[in-house]
Design an enzyme around this catalytic site. Structure first.
Site: not given
Length: 299
Positions: A103, A179, A248
């Site tokens: 990701s 995502k 993140k």
């Protein structure tokens, strides 16, 4: 049950962590030869015990494998594996495909893909996953992909040995953007479920039975069924993943939202809650410890 492709293949897997090891194991169980690399030699040894073949560096994986899967921590790690010393970009080979299950930022994905294409002609598919280590072990991951349709169809049989669904969302970068949408829902859900669990406990009802009581109603969801019992158990052991990872992703979400002038008040609030968790319990605190932020103080 392992869903096998119609023919076996020589595959590569770089990044043998909590997700990478079970995914590699499923590819091996489906009959494929898998070459693996990780900076941590102990992780490589664990993959070898499952039947994988160890490689000395990423370039060796890319040289031997038809399709190379990456499952790495962040964009910097992907950059290093592709363009660092003995990286994938150094391999001169017939056209192959890199499938990045990590990701990372959609802009980084598009940049890395374009530079790799110039370097040696390798194609790129960004294919982040949702489902966690449990989904990786059971082969129930949802995979959202960005890339050329013909290339995604080429890798589909191998991806479906690791997951139950592969959806093409558009060109390179589209998988990573999807995502981020997933992470908005996941992060906000954790915060909301922590509140509901805390209210149940404080009001004196059995919070562990909330999933049973709410099953089939509008509040039912996979996160409800999975996360609430773990919050109610109030265990200290790692369960989902460190708060640093969700932060993140939430920081990437905020950056992409700024680019498109998209207001995301709920995701912004969830980010602040997880920042509080990081400040209180450290960057390696499990994300489900968000529940503990509302613990009553002892007098």
């Amino acid at each position: 049950m392992i869903k096998s492709s119609q023919q076996t293949a020589e595959l590569g897997f770089i990044g043998i962590g909590r997700m990478g090891l079970p995914m590699t194991s499923r590819l091996i169980a489906a009959g494929h030869k898998v070459y693996v690399y990780d900076l941590d030699s102990n992780k490589v040894i664990a993959a070898e015990k499952a039947g994988a073949k160890a490689a000395k560096h990423p370039a060796e994986v890319a040289d031997k494998a038809e399709i190379v899967f990456l499952c790495l921590t962040d964009g910097a790690a992907v950059e290093e594996v592709v363009f660092g010393s003995d990286g994938i970009a150094s391999v001169r080979c017939p056209p192959k495909i890199v499938v990045d299950l990590s990701s990372i930022h959609p802009d980084s994905t598009r940049s890395i893909a374009a530079r790799l294409k110039v370097a040696n002609g390798m194609a790129w598919i960004d294919a982040p996953v949702s489902g966690g280590p449990k989904g990786a072990a059971e082969g129930t991951l949802a995979v959202m992909a960005g890339g050329q349709e013909t290339e995604i169809e080429r890798v589909r049989p191998y991806v479906l040995a690791m997951g139950q669904r592969l959806t093409r969302m558009g060109d390179v970068g589209a998988g990573q953007t999807t995502k981020l949408c997933n992470q908005i829902v996941a992060a906000c859900s954790m915060v909301v479920l922590a509140e509901a669990t805390r209210l149940a406990v404080d009001a004196g009802i059995d919070a562990s039975r909330l999933p049973e009581a709410l099953a089939g109603g509008f509040a039912d969801s996979i996160p409800l069924q999975l996360f609430v019992p773990r919050m109610a158990k109030d265990a200290d052991e790692p369960q989902i993943g460190p708060v640093s990872i969700i932060l993140k992703d939430l920081d990437m979400i905020a950056d992409v939202a700024r680019t498109h002038s998209t207001p995301l008040p709920m995701a912004g609030l969830a980010a602040q809650m997880f920042r509080l968790l990081k400040a209180a319990r450290g960057s390696q605190a499990d994300v489900l410890e968000i529940y503990k932020l509302s613990e009553p103080k002892l007098s």
